[in-house]
Scaffold this motif. Structure first.
Motif: not given
Length: 144
Positions: A33, A75-77, A132-136, A140-141, A143
């Motif tokens: 996180k 994006n984020y990688y 995998n990268v997720y924006m919250n 950034l998460i 996982r």
């Protein structure tokens, strides 16, 4: 008609026996996180990157050799730091400039700016292991 069936069967047998090469990097859990508002705010800059080699908090996991997080073009990688050609936990790729990472041992250069992690130059045929990268919100998460 029977010739066609025989040719199809032979083609299928040859193709099914062909071994597909895969990187030998062992699977390892990843969970990070990242706080873009404070602790990891340097990732807000385009083409910035940050390496995570050890968990900072309880529950964090950093993959096989560590995680490289990149703010790419759109994006984020996130990639495992292990060079897939060397497949050694101690051999870690190094980001050399905007969008390129290089293995110090085999010399393979990888494109890290668009999310694929493909080799551009050098002996490796394998892309970097991607997470995998997720924006919250401001987090950034990362996982798998």
């Amino acid at each position: 008609m029977t010739k066609r069936i025989l040719i199809c069967l032979l083609t299928f047998m040859v193709l099914s026996c062909t071994k597909i090469e895969e990187s030998s990097i062992p699977f390892a859990n990843v969970f990070l996180k990242l706080d873009l508002a404070f602790q990891d705010k340097e990732l807000l800059t385009l083409f910035s990157y940050k390496e995570y080699t050890k968990p900072r908090y309880a529950g964090e996991m950093t993959g096989f050799s560590g995680v490289l997080v990149v703010h790419g073009n759109d994006n984020y990688y996130a990639y495992d730091l292990c060079c897939p050609y060397e497949a050694e936990q101690s051999t870690k790729i190094v980001s050399t400039n905007a969008g390129i990472a290089k293995c110090p041992k085999c010399g393979t250069e990888y494109d890290i700016s668009y999310g694929a992690g493909n080799p551009m130059k050098g002996p490796s045929k394998f892309a970097l292991r991607r997470y995998n990268v997720y924006m919250n919100g401001q987090e950034l998460i990362v996982r798998n």
